[in-house]
Structures are given as C-alpha cells and as structure tokens.
Design a protein around this motif. Structure first.
Motif, short mmCIF file in Angstrom:
data_model
loop_
_atom_site.label_atom_id
_atom_site.label_comp_id
_atom_site.label_asym_id
_atom_site.label_seq_id
_atom_site.Cartn_x
_atom_site.Cartn_y
_atom_site.Cartn_z
N GLN A 348 13.86 -47.13 -67.29
CA GLN A 348 14.64 -47.48 -66.10
C GLN A 348 14.94 -46.26 -65.25
O GLN A 348 14.91 -46.34 -64.01
CB GLN A 348 15.96 -48.16 -66.51
CG GLN A 348 15.79 -49.47 -67.28
CD GLN A 348 15.03 -50.51 -66.48
OE1 GLN A 348 13.82 -50.38 -66.25
NE2 GLN A 348 15.72 -51.55 -66.05
N GLN A 349 15.23 -45.17 -65.88
CA GLN A 349 15.47 -43.95 -65.10
C GLN A 349 14.23 -43.57 -64.31
O GLN A 349 14.32 -43.19 -63.13
CB GLN A 349 15.88 -42.81 -66.02
CG GLN A 349 16.28 -41.54 -65.27
CD GLN A 349 16.59 -40.40 -66.22
OE1 GLN A 349 15.76 -40.06 -67.06
NE2 GLN A 349 17.78 -39.83 -66.09
N SER A 350 13.08 -43.68 -64.92
CA SER A 350 11.83 -43.34 -64.24
C SER A 350 11.56 -44.29 -63.08
O SER A 350 11.15 -43.85 -61.98
CB SER A 350 10.68 -43.37 -65.24
OG SER A 350 9.45 -43.16 -64.62
N SER A 351 11.80 -45.58 -63.28
CA SER A 351 11.55 -46.57 -62.21
C SER A 351 12.45 -46.32 -61.01
O SER A 351 11.99 -46.32 -59.86
CB SER A 351 11.76 -47.98 -62.75
OG SER A 351 10.83 -48.29 -63.76
N LEU A 352 13.75 -46.13 -61.26
CA LEU A 352 14.68 -45.93 -60.14
C LEU A 352 14.45 -44.58 -59.46
O LEU A 352 14.69 -44.44 -58.25
CB LEU A 352 16.12 -46.04 -60.65
CG LEU A 352 16.52 -47.45 -61.12
CD1 LEU A 352 17.91 -47.45 -61.73
CD2 LEU A 352 16.46 -48.44 -59.95
N LYS A 353 14.00 -43.64 -60.22
CA LYS A 353 13.66 -42.35 -59.62
C LYS A 353 12.49 -42.50 -58.66
O LYS A 353 12.47 -41.91 -57.55
CB LYS A 353 13.31 -41.34 -60.73
CG LYS A 353 12.75 -40.01 -60.25
CD LYS A 353 13.80 -39.20 -59.50
CE LYS A 353 13.22 -37.84 -59.13
NZ LYS A 353 14.18 -37.03 -58.32
#
Length: 521
Positions: A348-353
């Motif tokens: 999720q962190q990677s996607s929102l980034k």
C-alpha cells in the motif's frame, strides 16, 4: 496237671469285635496262650489263618486300589502329553497365545496390504479375524476417511462399528450435525469415535446449552470446533468463560461469543487469554475496551501473541505509526494484529507513493486514521484517486485530502459523485473547502448535508464545512441559536474516540451463527 478253661476262646468273633481290644493286642494274646491249650490248637490255627487271609485280602485290595489310581494318573498324564486328542480336552494357554499371535499377524498383513501401517496397534484390542477388520476399514472409507487419514490416527481401528461408531454418529446426527460434515469432523477429531454418548458427549452439549448457545447453533459450533467433544467441563472450558466475564465481557454476550468463536473454550487462561488481554492493555486499550473488542470480534483471541500480534505491532512502528496511536489503530481494526501485515504495508505504501507521491510519514498518518487501508484492493483504490483527479483536484490537494481523510479511498463512488454534484451546483463552494474538510464525503447527503445546508442558508451564516457537519444533531441545533460562529468550534475532521469503545452497549445481542465480514476486504 491243672487245666484252665477259657470259654471265650471258642467264640473268637466275640473277641474280634470287642471295642476295648485292638486287633494287634488280640493277636498277641492268642500267640501267648496257644501252647497252653493243645485241644483248641487247630481251631486257633484256623482262626489265625483266616485272620491272616483277611489281612492279606485287605492288603491286596489296597494295592489294587493304589494300582488303579496310579494307572488313572498315568492315563491323564499321557493324555496331556499326547495333546487334545480327547473329546473333553482343552487347548493349553500356550496354544491360545500362539493362535492369538497368528490371528493378529494375519490382520496386520491385511492392513499392510491396503497401505495402513499397524505399528501403533500393538497394545490395542483388535478384531480376531481379517473379515471383521475389513468391515471396520470399509465403514471408515464410507465415511470419507482415506488410508492417509487412518494412518494419522490408526487407533480408530480399535473402535467397533456397532458398539462405538454407529452410536456416536447417530447422536451427532440427532443433534443436527450435517452428514456432509462428518468426514471433516472425523478428520479433525477421530477420537470422538472412542467416546461414550452418555458419559462424554451429552454432558458437553448440556454445558453449551447452559452457556446460552441456542440449540439450533450447537450443531454449527460442533462442526466448527469438533475438539470440544473431548474437553472436560471442570477444566479449560469453565475457566476461560469465567475469565472473560471477569474482565468485563457481558454475561448475556457469552452465548454469542462462543457461537462465533468456540475455540475460546479450548484456550488456557494463563497461557493464551490473559497474556493477550494484558498486552492490549499495555498498548493503551482499557480492559473494558478489550472486553468490548472480544464481544464484537472474539476471533482476535486466536491471534498468536508471539507469532503474529507482537511482530505486527513492530511493523506498524516501522511504518511510522506513532506509539501513542497504536491503541486507536487496534481498536478501529483489530484484524490488523492478526494478518500478514508487513507485505500489505509495503504494497500500500508503494501504491500511494506512485499515484499521489505520498511520503512515509504521511502514510503513517493514513494508517492511524484508517488502518483498514492495509486491506484495500489496488483497483478500487485507484478508481477513487481517478475520481478526485477528475473533480479537478491537483496532486498536492489529493495527497492532502487522502492524508486527512483516508476513507475517501473506500467510499461508495456513486454516493461520492452525488455529494460532489450537490457541493458544486447547490452549495457552490470552492474546492479548497473540500481540501480542508475531505470528510464531507463521509456524511449522508439526504440525512445530513442537505438539511443542514438549508438551515444555515436560511440563517445567512457563513461557516466552514467542519463547523457545519462535524457535530451531533443536538449540537447543531444549539449552533443555530448562535449569532456568531466561535473560532474554537471550527473542527476540521472527525477522529476516533477511545471512549466510545467502553460505553455501555445499547444494542441487543444476538447469537445467530454469522461470520464477521470485513467491510473493507
């Protein structure tokens, strides 16, 4: 010469039966007086001869009897030595033992021939014949158990079909356990086939009924956790329930809690339940709050403390969730301490980034406000980002809105579109108002937004969206009596209140057999 006359000598029979003269003494008397009575010598000699013949006869008779006994004993000994050739002879213990060993060997050969390993059956009472053992194996196969299942618990072969298996299965069927679940039931707890219906099974069912589990729910409870049938009432089951009531779980909720997660009855208080409760307390959740979480989602007690809970808490801290916010995160989304969390956080962190350039610190704030974000699917989340982009928000504005109200990533898109149309066409406010209060989209359009906007417009008040929406209906009625808007009431966004977790329950509990669906999964 003097002649002495003995009248009694002429009748020796009188002397023979005289009770005071033994035979030996009588003989001695005859021997001593015989030289002195020559006239009767012949008679005495004849008498003595008859007596000797009588003694000889008795001796011969005795010898004959002894000979007969000896021959009888010799005959019996001969029969034992010759073996069971007689009609009345019985096999020796050694013969019986050898027969038993041979029968068991044949049974073992049969089991090995079909793939069953009998190594653990040496001390178990088994059928004498292969035919009876084949009947048991066929019966277990008809129940759906495979050779592998039997090898997992070979002691099941010690259960009689008529005396053990059929009575137990009939009892489970009468309770309402579905036949379609028998296979899985027996795979998980084959020991039930050894149980006595009256002594072992019926008391457990009565105990469950005493815990306010509805009769219709008991079959589902047993299907979910068949190991229950082997528990002792005075052991783990009673202590786990007593502990839960002691920490604040409402007594009227116990039936529903056990219906949804009967595994609690098998948990040891000192090793499992108590350490779990105390750990959540140390995070900052009040004990009564933990009790409320257990009432609502009892399955959280099944999360391994060392294997899952503690590592997940460490992962949250690693992804910039503040320590003081951990209690709020767990209270909002208890499942977060039981899932495989770290890969989800990374994803999720990677996607929102990638879509809104969300930094690590801001991602920590997102998780604090909506921990369910870790379970959102990528495609729906991206659709919400596209919607905000189509509304005209810049990348920086979208990042600020998602950080302030992560729920934007999970709301119903159709409702969001209707609310935005009303905001744009009727309220005619600038987009910056939504950036400042993105929680606008979380309020009901018909129930809250429209009537409050109408009242404010009628009063001619100018207010922020936070002042308009972020309060109860009672509070809003009070605000309508204000002449001016106080700055200290300009609330920006709603936040989770831990006190709501410990408030007295107003809803009626039900113990219907339902599984908890994750609304964000």
């Amino acid at each position: 010469m003097r002649i002495i006359s003995y009248a009694g000598v002429t009748k020796p029979s009188f002397l023979l039966v005289h009770p005071e003269l033994p035979a030996l003494a009588w003989k001695l008397q005859l021997t001593s007086i015989s030289p002195r009575i020559p006239r009767t010598r012949e008679k005495l000699v004849g008498l003595t001869t008859r007596s000797q013949h009588s003694d000889t006869g008795r001796t011969q008779a005795t010898r004959y009897a002894d000979s007969s006994v000896s021959k009888t004993k010799s005959s019996r000994l001969g029969q034992r030595q010759r073996g069971p050739s007689s009609l009345y002879s019985r096999p020796s213990l050694l013969d019986m033992k050898n027969d038993k060993v041979a029968n068991r060997a044949r049974v073992y050969d049969f089991l090995r021939g079909i793939g069953i390993i009998p190594d653990e059956l040496d001390g178990l009472e088994l059928p004498v014949t292969v035919e009876v053992m084949r009947e048991r194996v066929d019966f277990l196969h008809n129940l759906g158990l495979t050779v592998e299942d039997i090898n997992n618990y070979p002691l099941v072969l010690g259960c009689s079909v008529k005396k053990n298996m059929i009575p137990v299965l009939d009892y489970l069927g009468k309770l309402g356990v579905r036949k379609s679940t028998f296979t899985e039931f027996l795979k998980r707890y084959p020991q039930v086939l050894h149980a006595s219906v009256v002594v072992d099974l019926a008391p457990v069912v009565q105990y469950l009924q005493g815990m306010d589990i509805k009769p219709d729910d008991i079959p589902r409870v047993l299907e979910r956790y068949p190991e229950l049938m082997g528990f002792k009432l005075e052991g783990t089951m009673s202590t786990s329930v007593a502990y839960l009531v002691g920490i604040g779980v409402a007594r009227r909720e116990i039936g529903g809690v056990l219906t949804r997660y009967p595994e609690i009855l098998g948990m040891r208080v000192g090793r499992v339940i108590k350490p779990f409760v105390e750990y959540l307390e140390n995070l900052g959740i009040p004990r009564l709050g933990v009790a409320r979480l257990i009432e609502k989602r009892p399955h959280i007690l099944g999360f391994g403390l060392e294997e899952s809970v503690k590592p997940n808490i460490e992962s949250l801290l690693e992804f910039h969730v503040r320590k003081e916010s951990l209690a709020s995160v767990v209270a909002q989304y208890p499942e977060i301490i039981g899932i495989d969390l770290k890969p989800k956080l990374l994803s999720q962190q990677s996607s929102l980034k990638s879509v809104i350039d969300l930094g690590p610190e801001d991602f920590g704030r997102v998780v604090e406000k909506m921990p369910q974000v870790v379970s959102l699917s990528d495609k729906p989340m991206m659709k919400h980002i596209d919607f905000l982009n189509n509304c005209g928000f810049s990348l920086e504005q979208m990042r600020k809105m998602v950080t302030g109200c992560p729920q934007l990533l999970a709301l119903n898109l159709d409702i969001m579109k209707l609310s935005f149309d009303f905001f744009q066409k009727v309220m005619q406010r600038p987009l910056d108002d939504l950036v400042a209060f993105p929680a606008f989209f979380t309020y009901g359009l018909e129930s809250t937004i429209k009537p409050r906007h109408k009242m404010v417009t009628k009063r001619g008040l100018k207010c922020s969206l936070g002042w308009l929406l972020n309060c109860s209906d009672e509070k809003f009625e009070q605000r309508m009596d204000y002449d001016t808007i106080e700055m200290d009431e300009m609330e920006s966004s709603p936040s989770f209140d831990m006190n709501t977790l410990t408030e007295p329950r107003s809803d009626e509990s039900g113990s219907d057999y339902d599984s908890d669906d994750d609304e964000y999964a």
